[in-house]
Design a protein around this motif. Structure first.
Motif, PDB file in Angstrom:
ATOM      1  N   VAL A   1     -14.729 -49.437 -28.071  1.00 32.11           N
ATOM      2  CA  VAL A   1     -14.266 -49.271 -26.689  1.00 32.11           C
ATOM      3  C   VAL A   1     -13.379 -50.442 -26.251  1.00 32.11           C
ATOM      4  O   VAL A   1     -12.295 -50.217 -25.698  1.00 32.11           O
ATOM      5  N   PRO A   2     -13.768 -51.702 -26.494  1.00 34.27           N
ATOM      6  CA  PRO A   2     -12.888 -52.808 -26.061  1.00 34.27           C
ATOM      7  C   PRO A   2     -11.506 -52.768 -26.724  1.00 34.27           C
ATOM      8  O   PRO A   2     -10.489 -52.961 -26.049  1.00 34.27           O
ATOM      9  N   ASP A   3     -11.449 -52.503 -28.038  1.00 33.93           N
ATOM     10  CA  ASP A   3     -10.158 -52.491 -28.734  1.00 33.93           C
ATOM     11  C   ASP A   3      -9.290 -51.310 -28.307  1.00 33.93           C
ATOM     12  O   ASP A   3      -8.078 -51.449 -28.113  1.00 33.93           O
ATOM     13  N   LEU A   4      -9.887 -50.134 -28.159  1.00 32.26           N
ATOM     14  CA  LEU A   4      -9.127 -48.968 -27.705  1.00 32.26           C
ATOM     15  C   LEU A   4      -8.618 -49.173 -26.280  1.00 32.26           C
ATOM     16  O   LEU A   4      -7.469 -48.841 -25.968  1.00 32.26           O
ATOM     17  N   THR A   5      -9.451 -49.739 -25.434  1.00 32.70           N
ATOM     18  CA  THR A   5      -9.054 -50.006 -24.042  1.00 32.70           C
ATOM     19  C   THR A   5      -7.906 -51.004 -23.992  1.00 32.70           C
ATOM     20  O   THR A   5      -6.911 -50.788 -23.287  1.00 32.70           O
ATOM     21  N   ARG A   6      -8.040 -52.078 -24.740  1.00 35.20           N
ATOM     22  CA  ARG A   6      -6.988 -53.102 -24.787  1.00 35.20           C
ATOM     23  C   ARG A   6      -5.669 -52.496 -25.270  1.00 35.20           C
ATOM     24  O   ARG A   6      -4.605 -52.730 -24.695  1.00 35.20           O
ATOM     25  N   PHE A   7      -5.742 -51.670 -26.306  1.00 33.41           N
ATOM     26  CA  PHE A   7      -4.559 -51.006 -26.859  1.00 33.41           C
ATOM     27  C   PHE A   7      -3.888 -50.127 -25.800  1.00 33.41           C
ATOM     28  O   PHE A   7      -2.674 -50.160 -25.622  1.00 33.41           O
ATOM     29  N   LEU A   8      -4.697 -49.335 -25.091  1.00 29.01           N
ATOM     30  CA  LEU A   8      -4.133 -48.458 -24.057  1.00 29.01           C
ATOM     31  C   LEU A   8      -3.553 -49.265 -22.904  1.00 29.01           C
ATOM     32  O   LEU A   8      -2.511 -48.889 -22.345  1.00 29.01           O
ATOM     33  N   LEU A   9      -4.191 -50.349 -22.548  1.00 26.24           N
ATOM     34  CA  LEU A   9      -3.648 -51.189 -21.467  1.00 26.24           C
ATOM     35  C   LEU A   9      -2.309 -51.811 -21.863  1.00 26.24           C
ATOM     36  O   LEU A   9      -1.397 -51.901 -21.038  1.00 26.24           O
ATOM     37  N   ILE A  10      -2.178 -52.205 -23.110  1.00 27.57           N
ATOM     38  CA  ILE A  10      -0.912 -52.773 -23.593  1.00 27.57           C
ATOM     39  C   ILE A  10       0.212 -51.741 -23.470  1.00 27.57           C
ATOM     40  O   ILE A  10       1.342 -52.072 -23.131  1.00 27.57           O
ATOM     41  N   HIS A  11      -0.116 -50.473 -23.710  1.00 29.48           N
ATOM     42  CA  HIS A  11       0.892 -49.409 -23.707  1.00 29.48           C
ATOM     43  C   HIS A  11       0.845 -48.542 -22.452  1.00 29.48           C
ATOM     44  O   HIS A  11       1.493 -47.484 -22.398  1.00 29.48           O
ATOM     45  N   LEU A  12       0.138 -49.013 -21.440  1.00 32.07           N
ATOM     46  CA  LEU A  12      -0.052 -48.216 -20.230  1.00 32.07           C
ATOM     47  C   LEU A  12       1.262 -47.900 -19.521  1.00 32.07           C
ATOM     48  O   LEU A  12       1.474 -46.766 -19.084  1.00 32.07           O
ATOM     49  N   GLU A  13       2.151 -48.863 -19.411  1.00 32.82           N
ATOM     50  CA  GLU A  13       3.426 -48.642 -18.727  1.00 32.82           C
ATOM     51  C   GLU A  13       4.204 -47.497 -19.391  1.00 32.82           C
ATOM     52  O   GLU A  13       4.766 -46.643 -18.710  1.00 32.82           O
ATOM     53  N   TRP A  14       4.222 -47.468 -20.721  1.00 34.50           N
ATOM     54  CA  TRP A  14       4.888 -46.381 -21.432  1.00 34.50           C
ATOM     55  C   TRP A  14       4.118 -45.070 -21.248  1.00 34.50           C
ATOM     56  O   TRP A  14       4.703 -44.026 -20.989  1.00 34.50           O
ATOM     57  N   LEU A  15       2.796 -45.141 -21.377  1.00 32.40           N
ATOM     58  CA  LEU A  15       1.961 -43.936 -21.330  1.00 32.40           C
ATOM     59  C   LEU A  15       2.096 -43.189 -20.009  1.00 32.40           C
ATOM     60  O   LEU A  15       2.172 -41.955 -20.003  1.00 32.40           O
ATOM     61  N   VAL A  16       2.171 -43.877 -18.911  1.00 29.01           N
ATOM     62  CA  VAL A  16       2.237 -43.196 -17.611  1.00 29.01           C
ATOM     63  C   VAL A  16       3.599 -42.554 -17.348  1.00 29.01           C
ATOM     64  O   VAL A  16       3.742 -41.806 -16.387  1.00 29.01           O
ATOM     65  N   THR A  17       4.581 -42.810 -18.198  1.00 27.69           N
ATOM     66  CA  THR A  17       5.882 -42.164 -18.039  1.00 27.69           C
ATOM     67  C   THR A  17       6.005 -40.902 -18.896  1.00 27.69           C
ATOM     68  O   THR A  17       7.025 -40.225 -18.847  1.00 27.69           O
ATOM     69  N   GLN A  18       4.971 -40.604 -19.659  1.00 27.94           N
ATOM     70  CA  GLN A  18       4.999 -39.450 -20.564  1.00 27.94           C
ATOM     71  C   GLN A  18       4.547 -38.180 -19.845  1.00 27.94           C
ATOM     72  O   GLN A  18       3.810 -38.242 -18.854  1.00 27.94           O
ATOM     73  N   PRO A  19       4.975 -37.013 -20.332  1.00 26.16           N
ATOM     74  CA  PRO A  19       4.585 -35.747 -19.687  1.00 26.16           C
ATOM     75  C   PRO A  19       3.072 -35.560 -19.486  1.00 26.16           C
ATOM     76  O   PRO A  19       2.658 -35.060 -18.444  1.00 26.16           O
ATOM     77  N   PRO A  20       2.209 -35.989 -20.445  1.00 24.04           N
ATOM     78  CA  PRO A  20       0.775 -35.773 -20.201  1.00 24.04           C
ATOM     79  C   PRO A  20       0.108 -36.877 -19.377  1.00 24.04           C
ATOM     80  O   PRO A  20      -1.118 -37.010 -19.381  1.00 24.04           O
ATOM     81  N   ALA A  21       0.888 -37.652 -18.637  1.00 23.85           N
ATOM     82  CA  ALA A  21       0.324 -38.770 -17.863  1.00 23.85           C
ATOM     83  C   ALA A  21      -0.728 -38.300 -16.857  1.00 23.85           C
ATOM     84  O   ALA A  21      -1.735 -38.979 -16.638  1.00 23.85           O
ATOM     85  N   VAL A  22      -0.525 -37.132 -16.252  1.00 28.18           N
ATOM     86  CA  VAL A  22      -1.503 -36.612 -15.290  1.00 28.18           C
ATOM     87  C   VAL A  22      -2.817 -36.308 -16.004  1.00 28.18           C
ATOM     88  O   VAL A  22      -3.893 -36.626 -15.489  1.00 28.18           O
TER      89      VAL A  22
END
Length: 139
Positions: free
Chosen positions: A34-55
């Motif tokens: 959980v900590p490593d996956l969370t950290r990974f997603l936080l690093i890429h959060l700015e990109w992730l929220v611009t993608q079509p499945p962001a909602v």
């Protein structure tokens, strides 16, 4: 049991979204914690929220937040709401949590309608049986 289910759901959803990032950005996958996956997603959060499945991402993360809150502080009607098919091979019973009051002490256990029972210190052994049952159902 609810805590184990919640932990499993958190890990599964974080791993799924990390896999999406890995696939789209060609990044190396983080370890399955959980900590490593969370950290990974936080690093890429700015990109992730611009993608079509962001909602979908936002809704799933919010759903995990609510599930976690219900797990750590269930409402009165949710405290005894655990009902599931028995994990013992060939048993048609259902298991549920119950509380037994002995004086001022509450002792919790999991009981099957066919007679199986597990004390609190045995609950951790139920997880692999539940996973095996889930895999058999989805196969």
């Amino acid at each position: 049991m609810a805590a184990l289910d919640t932990r499993h759901n958190i890990l599964t959803i974080l791993e799924s979204w990390s896999g999406f990032v890995v696939e789209k950005l060609g990044k190396s996958a983080p370890t399955r914690t959980v900590p490593d996956l969370t950290r990974f997603l936080l690093i890429h959060l700015e990109w992730l929220v611009t993608q079509p499945p962001a909602v979908d991402f936002a809704e799933e993360i919010d759903g995990l937040r609510l599930e976690l809150l219900r797990t750590i502080d269930p409402g009165p009607s949710e405290r005894h709401a655990f009902h599931r098919e028995c994990v013992v091979d060939n048993c048609t019973g259902t298991i549920n949590t119950s509380a037994q009051h002995i004086g001022n002490t509450e002792r919790r256990s999991i009981r099957c309608s066919s007679g199986h029972s597990w004390e609190m210190h045995e609950w951790i052994t139920l997880r692999p049986l539940m996973e095996r049952q889930r895999k058999a159902v989805s196969a």
